[in-house]
Design a protein around this motif. Structure first.
Motif, PDB file in Angstrom:
ATOM      1  N   ARG A  43       0.824  -1.215   0.000  1.00 20.82           N
ATOM      2  CA  ARG A  43       0.000   0.000   0.000  1.00 20.82           C
ATOM      3  C   ARG A  43       0.858   1.265   0.000  1.00 20.82           C
ATOM      4  N   LEU A 155      -6.574  -1.747   6.414  1.00 23.87           N
ATOM      5  CA  LEU A 155      -6.113  -1.654   5.024  1.00 23.87           C
ATOM      6  C   LEU A 155      -7.262  -1.735   4.023  1.00 23.87           C
ATOM      7  N   ARG A 157      -9.303  -4.138   3.453  1.00 15.18           N
ATOM      8  CA  ARG A 157      -9.406  -5.461   2.842  1.00 15.18           C
ATOM      9  C   ARG A 157     -10.478  -6.259   3.556  1.00 15.18           C
TER      10      ARG A 157
END
Length: 229
Positions: A43, A155, A157
């Protein structure tokens, strides 16, 4: 000779078992701190972002477990070795671009080992405070998947524990169960070895062949693999 080995495994002193559980806990902290750092790199986060993701990944599951146990302050907040080890794993991923020097197979092995050792450590620690087999399986699973779930949410996700990936939480449940059964039979060391062996083998097999739980009644067996470490 075989009987002697089993006897030695089963006669591990409480002090030695506590030290073994701590060692397993710390190895999981380091591995998950490293995995968190690897994901932070994908990232393109800065050093602070690396540390947040890595430390949350490394300490989150254990803090959740210890909070639910209500058996004193979470060990990660009183034993600075935990924070140090999580930071070390994160900095390793920050300093070295591990994805360039290691294969996907290596990351899968690290992931499988971290998942398994934490499930073992979480289950045994729960038994140590006097709780029964069901809380031990539950908290062994939470220890194994909790930090990764929080990390994934940070994140943006979908946490692996929610499915859509090769067997993950299922492996933690099975490993915790193996540890509980062996501990109840008086052979905790056998439980450590058997749990880690079973967990690593099953997780790697699931990653290799894309084994997943059904996602709906229309589910069909497939071989899709999770593309992320």
């Amino acid at each position: 000779m075989k009987g002697d080995a089993v006897s030695v495994a089963g006669s591990l002193s409480p002090e030695s078992l506590t030290e073994l559980t701590r060692a397993l806990d710390l190895s999981g902290v380091f591995a998950n701190g490293t995995l968190g750092g690897v994901l932070a790199r994908t990232r393109r986060l800065d050093l602070f972002g690396f540390l947040v993701i890595g430390i949350v990944s490394g300490l989150g599951g254990g803090i959740l477990r210890d909070t639910l146990l209500q058996h004193g302050t979470p060990v990660a907040l009183t034993d600075y070795t935990y924070l140090t080890v999580a930071t070390a794993g994160t900095l390793l991923a920050f300093v070295a671009d591990l994805s360039r020097h290691t294969s996907g197979r290596t990351f899968h092995l690290l992931d499988a080992a971290a998942l398994s050792v934490w499930a073992v450590a979480g289950a045994q620690k729960t038994l140590d405070v006097g709780l029964g087999w069901l809380p031990a399986v539950l908290l062994g699973t939470i220890t194994a998947v909790g930090g990764g779930a929080i990390r994934d949410l940070l994140l943006a996700r979908t946490p692996s524990v929610f499915g859509g990936t090769p067997l993950y939480a299922t492996v933690a449940v099975l490993v915790s169960t193996v540890m509980v059964v062996c501990s109840r039979l008086g052979a905790p060391t056998v439980g450590v070895l058997a749990g880690i062996t079973v967990g690593v083998s099953l997780r790697l097999a699931a990653l290799t062949w894309g084994w997943r739980l059904p996602g709906s009644r229309d589910w069909r067996p497939g071989s899709a693999k999770d593309p992320e470490p």
